[in-house]
Design an enzyme around this catalytic site. Sequence first.
Site, short mmCIF file in Angstrom:
data_model
loop_
_atom_site.label_atom_id
_atom_site.label_comp_id
_atom_site.label_asym_id
_atom_site.label_seq_id
_atom_site.Cartn_x
_atom_site.Cartn_y
_atom_site.Cartn_z
N ALA A 132 0.85 -1.19 0.00
CA ALA A 132 0.00 0.00 0.00
C ALA A 132 0.88 1.24 0.00
O ALA A 132 1.55 1.53 1.00
CB ALA A 132 -0.92 0.00 1.22
N GLY A 176 -1.46 11.23 4.51
CA GLY A 176 -1.73 10.12 5.43
C GLY A 176 -1.50 10.43 6.89
O GLY A 176 -2.39 10.18 7.73
N ASP A 444 -17.17 -11.97 -6.81
CA ASP A 444 -16.04 -12.65 -6.18
C ASP A 444 -15.73 -13.94 -6.93
O ASP A 444 -15.68 -15.02 -6.36
CB ASP A 444 -16.36 -12.94 -4.71
CG ASP A 444 -15.13 -13.41 -3.92
OD1 ASP A 444 -14.01 -13.25 -4.42
OD2 ASP A 444 -15.32 -13.93 -2.80
#
Length: 527
Positions: A132, A176, A444
């Site tokens: 990430a 962030g 999914d």
Amino acid sequence: MPDIMPDDGLVLGLEGTAWNLSAALFGDDLVALHSSPYVPPKGGIHPREAAQHHASAMKEVVSRVLTEPERIRAVAFSQGPGLGPSLRTVATAARALSIALDVPLVGVNHCVAHVEIGRWATGFSDPIVLYASGANTQVLGYLNGRYRIFGETLDIGLGNGLDKFARSHDLPHPGGPAIERLAREGNYIELPYTVKGMDLAFSGLVSAAQESSAPLEDVCFGLQETAFAMCVEVTERALAHAGKDEVLLVGGVGANGRLQEMLRVMCEERGAAFAVPERTFLGDNGAMIAYTGKIMLEHGVVLPLDQSQIRPGYRADEVEVAWRTEPGEVFSIGPHEGGVARGAEAVVEIGEGNVIKRRTGKRYRYPALDRRLIAERTRAEARLIATARRAGVPTPVIRDITADTIVMERIKGEVLKYVTAPETIRLAGEAVGRLHGTGIVHGDLTTSNMIVRDGQCVLIDFGLASTSSEVESRGVDLHVFFQTLESTTENFQELKEAFVEGYTAVFPGAGEVLAREHEVELRGRYL
């Protein structure tokens, strides 16, 4: 290769894919590291201005670490992915240093470098990786010489999404840390939650957060809780699908304490190990380039100068991982013949004739969000399984439903992920084609959610399903399935062709959907 990398040899690494220019030396350990981040006076990063910063700071950054040039055995640089102007500046410097020092050049994939420095720093051997960062959000795992991408963002990276929100509220760059600080004083608000199999989408979430009239602290809290829960959910889904037992968090967003906490709780619940490198190795840094360059050099992976062009769209799954010789494992946990099985979202009791699927609360998710998802997904699953079955799609018979539990027919057959072959994948294509023909997308589509029985492929686990006849939704559905195949099999192209054959045979709109799936695939690049 001791002649290439003697005991006292060092690799110089240069990182500069985006906002941070960084240089490091690596031998048996990190020897030196110095960075010069570009901080825009206002707004986001402008690629040309970042490159100008890198050019002006290059001499000082390199000279701070290059104190013993005679010990340098190679120059490694971030070849991509990244911002073109920044990549070109760093590549030019790396070539010049390689020539001046008369040592080989090593081109390093930035994403793979995050993974490798994480493995080195934590001692993990074969983890599922949540990567990430600003422009990248991916779930990866290693198999047979490559890092496979189980899932990724379909629009913007998580870090860039946080930065975009921060700019709209005049918060400093990067956004962030400021969002994390404000969230500590906030309360939960509901925001859009978008997970599609093991893929995610953040743009709708960020837009809703920007437009919210709630107090800023509450919006920051809701934004974090929602975005991070999405990341942890897809990581858990990859962990359950692949049967691995380690989770590694890397990338700049990984410095967030709440994200670390949520992953740690998820891993504790599943009996998996969790680790995150120290903060030095999380954001973009020269150490990860130097270390990855070192292990590449040790295995003879060097780059001729005339092949050292930058690669702005360089994906992790394009890299031949010559320094890892083990095959890697997927599906190390065998199929369940009875008893209790645990998936990513539910505990399943497997009886002789029935299956009881109970969605359990997730301690990592904020309680209100968790309750909402359990209720929504349980209702949707039962309704859409029944609708699909009435339309002729192979699905289980629904026996009973409560707020969090579905009792359904047990499908006695082989889970597709254990019997992947062209003939079984063709059956999957037929089943999905029929499903799309009824106006339902599964949400999914993985080989864990298909069971082969009596010449049919039965579709199960409709928790992320929805009604839609949009080409985009159907294209994303196929993208999730193809990504699963590519990340867990060695004959992906053959299997994909078999799926397309089955899908096309039963669904008249197949051509348009397959073209859109290719467009979706191309979005999974450095943004």
